[in-house]
Design a protein around this motif. Structure first.
Motif, PDB file in Angstrom:
ATOM      1  N   ILE A 386      42.980  37.918  35.326  1.00  0.00           N
ATOM      2  CA  ILE A 386      44.100  38.782  35.733  1.00  0.00           C
ATOM      3  C   ILE A 386      44.045  39.134  37.215  1.00  0.00           C
ATOM      4  O   ILE A 386      44.976  38.850  37.977  1.00  0.00           O
ATOM      5  CB  ILE A 386      44.119  40.067  34.871  1.00  0.00           C
ATOM      6  N   ILE A 387      42.940  39.776  37.639  1.00  0.00           N
ATOM      7  CA  ILE A 387      42.885  40.340  38.996  1.00  0.00           C
ATOM      8  C   ILE A 387      42.956  39.260  40.064  1.00  0.00           C
ATOM      9  O   ILE A 387      43.763  39.342  41.002  1.00  0.00           O
ATOM     10  CB  ILE A 387      41.604  41.186  39.161  1.00  0.00           C
ATOM     11  N   LYS A 388      42.108  38.223  39.940  1.00  0.00           N
ATOM     12  CA  LYS A 388      42.056  37.185  40.965  1.00  0.00           C
ATOM     13  C   LYS A 388      43.376  36.435  41.103  1.00  0.00           C
ATOM     14  O   LYS A 388      43.886  36.266  42.222  1.00  0.00           O
ATOM     15  CB  LYS A 388      40.902  36.229  40.661  1.00  0.00           C
ATOM     16  N   PRO A 389      43.994  35.961  39.990  1.00  0.00           N
ATOM     17  CA  PRO A 389      45.305  35.296  40.140  1.00  0.00           C
ATOM     18  C   PRO A 389      46.375  36.217  40.712  1.00  0.00           C
ATOM     19  O   PRO A 389      47.203  35.788  41.518  1.00  0.00           O
ATOM     20  CB  PRO A 389      45.647  34.883  38.699  1.00  0.00           C
ATOM     21  N   TYR A 390      46.339  37.496  40.307  1.00  0.00           N
ATOM     22  CA  TYR A 390      47.331  38.441  40.819  1.00  0.00           C
ATOM     23  C   TYR A 390      47.171  38.654  42.318  1.00  0.00           C
ATOM     24  O   TYR A 390      48.158  38.640  43.071  1.00  0.00           O
ATOM     25  CB  TYR A 390      47.202  39.770  40.083  1.00  0.00           C
ATOM     26  N   LEU A 391      45.920  38.849  42.776  1.00  0.00           N
ATOM     27  CA  LEU A 391      45.681  39.069  44.202  1.00  0.00           C
ATOM     28  C   LEU A 391      46.041  37.836  45.020  1.00  0.00           C
ATOM     29  O   LEU A 391      46.558  37.949  46.135  1.00  0.00           O
ATOM     30  CB  LEU A 391      44.216  39.446  44.431  1.00  0.00           C
TER      31      LEU A 391
END
Length: 538
Positions: A386-391
């Motif tokens: 979630i976090i890495k793809p979103y960032l």
């Protein structure tokens, strides 16, 4: 005004980078840099009408930078607000100061009781509850916030308040403090407070620098309640033991009297605290250590041991930056008789969210295991999925938006840089002749921009510009010195990849030997001192 504050308007002229001086540069350093650039860009040195026009513009820009930085008042405004601050009227600057300083960090705490997950109960309890599923409930909440408003250059008003509830009983309080700076060495503060759980509060706080390395703080208060007046007095004496170490002595008299001494050492890579308290009802000794990793995620791991009359508590945990404005941390607390707890903290911009989860009143290995492993598994799963793809997607959107908004400005900067390079040609020729005669420093090639060295990023496009001439022009007495500032602001430079990570790569010859050096965009550079030798073929 609100729009101007909210929008990220690029401030592309870095006067320190333009003059190639430190942000702490003295008047002498500013004057030397200004004179050198004036000699380079003076319009009278160029006969060609087009070059003369370009030189005149750059000359005026250098003059403007020197005028701003050589005046202490305008320099202070520029350091805080950039060029936009120089274009504002005095009342506008004061309004921005008020808006920036008005809201202080707040805290939201939510206590969670999850003891039913690990503490065992008999069948009779399960029959009463009607279910064998564990119950997790919120048993307390607290919200606190403060507002700080400058009234004059020496007076400040601070309004703070909090609301709390625990096991169905709630309460709150509000405090107003008036602080006055009495001199360069100290200030005083009057505090008035009231709440539904306790009566009115009147307090006085005084801060004073005794020496350049030592200060004292005294806080006295009167708390009115149904049981009468409860006076309290706290005095703290602190001293700088060295550059990174502070020593504290605290004496507290009142409802919970105590004497406390502590030593705190804070460096770039670690934070260490040792404290000893003798008091009523609690006496304890505490040691804590935190290691700071020098990575872009600002990862920190920490551990502490606290032992006293109340028992013993061991805590360990970590925190990490998960986005531009957010830091996530988790701490496991294991103690006797407190049991096992998991404390989760999220710092988001100026707000702190705290979630203490009480797992068990006993020392159960299963509770310690799940409190340690559970957050790690959840974090790495969320970070990867979630976090890495979103960032990554957010960064790409921001870069695209930034490129579109700065396209015309980058084109203008490119034209100015090309013009500056043409103006430097004659000076560079003379510098090279002088350096060759003494076998000094000659810049063979120099590139600035985005380099792709990692195989995992080989599909990314290399975006660099040739800055050989501008760097050679900065060589003086066989030395090249660049300060800690973005190199995009140097004469003859521009930003070839807005919003992306940039570096400077220099291949130079010194004493007849080739050297190569790589420098980050905002990193100071001094050659030939910081370099390593390479083969001529390299």
């Amino acid at each position: 005004m609100a729009a101007a504050l909210g929008e990220e308007v690029p401030d592309n002229e870095d006067y320190y980078a333009l003059l190639n001086v430190r942000r702490e540069a003295t008047q002498e350093e500013l004057k030397a840099a200004y004179r050198r650039l004036c000699m380079l860009y003076h319009p009278d040195k160029h006969r060609d009408p087009e070059l003369k026009l370009q030189a005149e513009r750059l000359f005026n820009l250098v003059h403007q930078a020197y005028e701003v930085l050589s005046d202490p008042q305008t320099r202070a405004i520029y350091d805080i607000y950039g060029r936009r601050g120089l274009e504002m009227e005095g009342w506008e600057v004061r309004e921005i100061q008020y808006l920036v300083a008005v809201t202080k960090p707040g805290t939201i705490s939510v206590g969670i009781d999850a003891t039913d997950l690990f503490d065992r109960y008999d069948e009779e309890y399960e029959d009463v509850q009607g279910s064998s599923f564990p119950q997790i409930e919120i048993n307390k909440m607290q919200i606190s916030q403060s507002i700080e408003a400058p009234l004059t250059s020496t007076d400040t008003a601070i309004l703070s308040g909090n609301l709390s509830t625990q096991n169905g009983n709630g309460g709150g309080s509000i405090n107003l403090a008036l602080r006055r700076v009495t001199s360069a060495k100290g200030w005083g503060e009057l505090e008035f407070g009231a709440g539904d759980l306790q009566g009115p509060l009147f307090g006085l706080k005084i801060f004073r620098n005794l020496t350049p390395r030592c200060f004292i703080t005294t806080n006295c208060a009167l708390q009115f309640s149904s049981r009468g007046v409860r006076p309290g007095l706290t005095t703290v004496l602190a001293r700088n033991l060295d550059k990174n170490t502070m020593g504290y002595l605290q004496w507290r008299w009142g409802i919970q009297s105590a004497m406390n001494t502590s030593i705190v050492r804070d460096t770039k890579t670690s934070h260490f605290t040792v404290a000893l308290q003798l008091g009523i009802p609690h006496s304890f000794m505490m040691v804590s250590y935190q290691h700071k990793f020098q990575d872009e995620d600002q990862t920190r791991i920490k551990g502490s041991l606290k032992a006293g009359f109340f028992g013993t508590i061991v805590e360990y945990g970590a925190e990490r930056k998960i986005s531009r404005h957010s830091i996530l941390g988790a701490t496991v607390s294991v103690g006797v008789p407190q049991g096992v707890s998991l404390k989760i903290k999220l710092n988001r911009a100026s707000q702190t969210y705290f979630f203490p989860v009480h797992l068990t009143d006993q020392l159960l290995p299963s509770a310690v295991f799940y409190a340690t492993v559970g957050p790690l598994v959840i974090y790495f799963a969320m970070h990867r999925l979630i976090i890495k793809p979103y960032l990554r997607a957010q960064k790409e959107r921001e870069l695209e938006k930034q490129r579109e908004s700065t396209a015309s400005d980058v084109l203008q900067k490119k034209q100015e840089a090309e013009a500056a390079v043409r103006l430097m040609q004659e000076s560079v020729r003379r510098i090279i002749e002088a350096e060759e005669a003494r076998m000094g420093l000659i810049v063979v090639n120099a590139w600035y921009g985005k380099f792709v060295n990692d195989n995992s990023r080989k599909n990314e496009k290399v975006k660099v510009i040739d800055v050989t001439v501008p760097l050679q022009c900065l060589v003086k007495d066989s030395k090249l010195i660049l300060t800690e500032a973005s190199k995009a602001g140097l004469p003859g430079f521009y930003d070839p990849c807005v919003g992306e990570e940039k570096s400077l790569k220099v291949l130079y010859q010194f004493r007849g030997v080739l050297h190569q050096v790589m420098s980050a965009d905002n990193e100071a550079l001094r050659i030939p001192k910081q370099s390593h030798r390479i083969d001529a073929d390299g």
